[in-house]
Structures are given as structure tokens and as C-alpha cells.
Design an enzyme around this catalytic site. Structure first.
Site, PDB file in Angstrom:
ATOM      1  N   ASP A 291       2.092  10.002   1.933  1.00 60.00           N
ATOM      2  CA  ASP A 291       3.035   9.170   2.677  1.00 60.00           C
ATOM      3  C   ASP A 291       2.927   9.489   4.172  1.00 60.00           C
ATOM      4  O   ASP A 291       3.290  10.592   4.601  1.00 60.00           O
ATOM      5  CB  ASP A 291       4.460   9.442   2.179  1.00 60.00           C
ATOM      6  CG  ASP A 291       5.480   8.478   2.770  1.00 60.00           C
ATOM      7  OD1 ASP A 291       5.243   7.957   3.871  1.00 60.00           O
ATOM      8  OD2 ASP A 291       6.523   8.267   2.131  1.00 60.00           O
ATOM      9  N   HIS A 322       3.484   4.713   1.843  1.00 60.43           N
ATOM     10  CA  HIS A 322       4.930   4.644   2.054  1.00 60.43           C
ATOM     11  C   HIS A 322       5.466   3.356   1.451  1.00 60.43           C
ATOM     12  O   HIS A 322       5.199   2.259   1.950  1.00 60.43           O
ATOM     13  CB  HIS A 322       5.246   4.698   3.544  1.00 60.43           C
ATOM     14  CG  HIS A 322       6.714   4.715   3.848  1.00 60.43           C
ATOM     15  ND1 HIS A 322       7.514   5.798   3.600  1.00 60.43           N
ATOM     16  CD2 HIS A 322       7.538   3.751   4.351  1.00 60.43           C
ATOM     17  CE1 HIS A 322       8.762   5.535   3.954  1.00 60.43           C
ATOM     18  NE2 HIS A 322       8.795   4.295   4.408  1.00 60.43           N
TER      19      HIS A 322
END
Length: 363
Positions: A291, A322
Site C-alpha cells: 500500500d 491502496h
């Protein structure tokens, strides 16, 4: 390739079995599996196909402020009949802290609608076209308005289980609500997709410009509509010249003309995990190790919380970016399947426990 981190319990064993049987957790293939930046940009800009039909409802709060509830009633072109909507669980969708309703969030709502859920998007004061009737916006981790929305949804659908899903930085609001409410949250289960656990660290570390600038412009465009009314409480020239999300957050909530406060004090009141020990609702946190927004897992994931709390479950995957968790084909986000399977498994477990203990179902 997913790993479930949690405290051993009967519910944890049931989730391992249920999630392990799901074919969606393999993730599938995607053309750019090693480019989380591109995945992130895609989920911010791409709209779902088909686009949903939305019915907006404005809810007035005790201080005369307004929040907006967008009910998803079907895909574009399929009509807007809501017949039979009361039969399923209410699925409350919470966008990121900037109020950006992404294509991924709408896609989750449509997937839930197909499966009998009643999806509704919560829009904060002044966000996503919601009128700002008081010179006050919602701080990062202040769950007051969300509490009013939950109360209203329980009154509107008293017999339907209430579930909540947050996306990205919007998880700060959901985590704060679960901690402050404890066993009185009125939620049956909740899930956070790519959550931000440490709000202050996240703002201070800075974010990738591909993520920060679109959200910063989105916020400025919305706030500029209320320049006259907000000028009473905040320096609008400085606000609209902010060059980062941190600078905008600090100008809006710490340097207000009516009630100035320090950055440290602001986060004492708004840190998402400040009351995490009080949470008493099964919560799935779906996170990816790559992420680019949340940051490296070693410093951004509260691993000890998942090992010690019987209510927190971390589903960690090596890749997914993400809020992306992409795969080919219809329903392009396998993370949505994981969240919906989690809700199904928790509901099944609770029903079995009620029958085993002979507990009356709550009215």
C-alpha cells in the site's frame, strides 16, 4: 497468499474456514501487479460499469447541520424500484476523509445490492454536494455525526442487521466510532478497506502526490462553494492556498477563529485508535503490504492490537495497492468479495451461537 492475523477464538476459526473456502481470495491476475501507484490512480478515477442509480436523503442533525445519505437503488438503466429492499442487511458505506466517492466504493455498493444488501453512502457535512448549513465541518476522527446516522438507520430499518464498510482514510471515522461506542455501536459487523490506523503519523509523513493532489483539489473545490459562510471561522485564503492535506487539516481545525487548538491536542481527540480497546464489534481490516498510501506495514500496522483483541481481524495480502485488490473480469476488486464473505460468515456464526445458547433474537 493472504494471511489472517487475529487472537485465537471460535469466531477466528470459523472465519479461517469460511475465507479459506472462498475462491476469490486468490486475487487472480492483473496486467500491472507490481505497480500499486497505477492501481491507486485507477481506483480514484475510474467509475463502475454500469453506474448506479442513487436516491439522496438529507438528514438534519441536532445543531441544524446536514449530512447526506445516498441510497443505491440499482444500476443505471435498470429502473429505481426499491421493492423488497427491507429484506436484507443495511450496508453503510463510508468514503475517504476527503469525501471522494470512488468507483471502487460504488462498485462495492452494487455488488452488495446484487446480493440482497441495502447499500447507503454516508456523506459528511459539505462533502459530495451536501449543503453546509452551519460553519462547521467534521474533524478526522469525530464520530458524532456518524452516531446520529446509525441511530436513524436503526429506526428506519429496525429489524435489519446494520453493517459498515469504510475506505482508506475514512476508516479513521469508523474506528473512532467503534472505540467510543463499544458494545452500544448497534453494528453487527464492520470492515475497513486499506485503513489508516495512525492519523497524525499519516498526515505528518506526507502522501504520494498522485494520491494527495487529486484529493486536495477535490476538497478545495467543495470548500470554495462555502467561502462566505466559512470565512467567519477560518482563514479561507490560507485554506485555499494549502499545498498539502496536512496544511489544510491544520488550517481548518486547529487555526480556526472560533476555537483554536494545537496540532497535538487535535490528535488527542481524533486519533482513530484512541479507544480501540473498547471496541466490541467484529471488524475486518483488509490491508496490502504494498500500500503506497498507508506506508510500510512495520510502522503503519498495529499488529499487537490484532493479537490481543478478539474483535479485530487483519487480512494481509502481499499485493493489492491502496483500496484496489484488483483482478480481471466482472467485479474487478476481489477485496469486495472478501468483505462480503466476512459479513456472511460473521452472521452465520452469530446465528449458530444464538441457537446454541438459546438466546432470544433482538427485536
Amino acid at each position: 497468499h493472504c494471511r489472517l492475523l487475529c487472537k485465537p477464538s471460535a469466531l477466528a476459526q470459523h472465519l479461517v474456514r469460511s475465507l479459506g473456502r472462498s475462491s476469490m481470495l486468490g486475487g487472480g491476475r492483473w496486467p500491472w501487479p507490481h505497480w500499486p501507484w497505477l492501481q491507486m490512480l485507477q481506483q480514484l478515477l475510474q467509475l463502475p460499469e454500469p453506474e448506479p442509480v442513487v436516491a439522496r436523503e438529507l438528514l438534519q442533525l441536532p445543531d441544524a447541520g446536514l449530512v447526506a445519505l445516498d441510497w443505491l437503488v440499482g444500476p443505471q438503466g435498470a429502473g429505481s424500484s426499491s421493492e423488497g429492499r427491507g429484506a436484507g442487511s443495511v450496508l453503510l458505506l463510508i468514503p475517504n476523509a476527503a469525501g471522494k466517492v470512488t468507483g471502487r466504493l460504488l462498485e462495492l455498493g452494487l455488488r452488495g445490492l446484487e446480493r440482497g444488501f441495502i447499500p447507503v453512502i454516508f456523506n459528511r457535512r459539505g462533502h459530495n454536494g451536501c449543503p453546509l448549513t452551519t460553519p462547521r465541518l467534521q474533524p478526522f476522527g469525530d464520530p458524532g455525526d456518524l452516531r446520529e446516522v446509525v441511530t436513524y438507520l436503526r429506526c428506519r430499518h429496525p429489524s435489519a442487521p446494520l453493517l459498515a464498510v469504510s475506505e482508506g482514510s475514512g476508516s479513521g471515522l469508523l474506528l473512532s466510532y467503534l472505540g467510543e461506542s463499544g458494545s452500544s455501536s448497534r453494528l453487527a459487523a464492520a470492515a475497513c478497506i486499506s485503513p489508516v490506523f495512525r492519523g497524525r503519523d499519516w498526515f505528518e509523513a506526507g502522501m504520494p502526490w498522485l494520491y494527495e493532489w487529486p484529493l486536495l483539489l477535490h476538497l478545495k473545490r467543495g470548500l470554495s462553494r462555502y467561502r462566505g459562510s466559512l470565512a467567519e471561522v477560518v482563514d479561507m485564503d490560507k485554506l485555499l492556498c494549502s499545498r498539502s492535506l496536512r496544511e489544510l487539516e491544520e488550517t481548518l481545525f486547529c487555526r480556526s477563529k472560533s476555537c483554536p487548538t494545537s496540532w497535538e491536542t487535535y490528535w488527542e481527540r481524533n486519533e482513530p485508535l484512541r479507544d480501540a480497546d473498547e471496541a466490541a464489534v467484529p471488524l475486518l481490516c483488509l490491508c496490502s503490504a504494498d500500500d503506497p498510501v498507508r506506508g510500510p506495514p512495520a510502522r503503519s500496522l498495529p499488529s499487537e492490537l490484532f493479537r490481543s483483541s478478539p474483535y479485530f481481524f487483519l487480512l494481509l495480502t502481499p499485493r493489492g495497492g491502496h483500496c484496489s485488490f484488483p483482478r480481471r473480469g466482472p467485479g474487478r476488486c476481489w477485496g469486495h468479495e472478501a468483505v462480503l464473505e466476512f459479513f456472511r460468515a460473521v452472521g452465520e456464526f452469530l446465528r449458530v451461537e444464538e441457537r446454541r445458547k438459546g438466546l432470544p433474537r433482538p427485536r
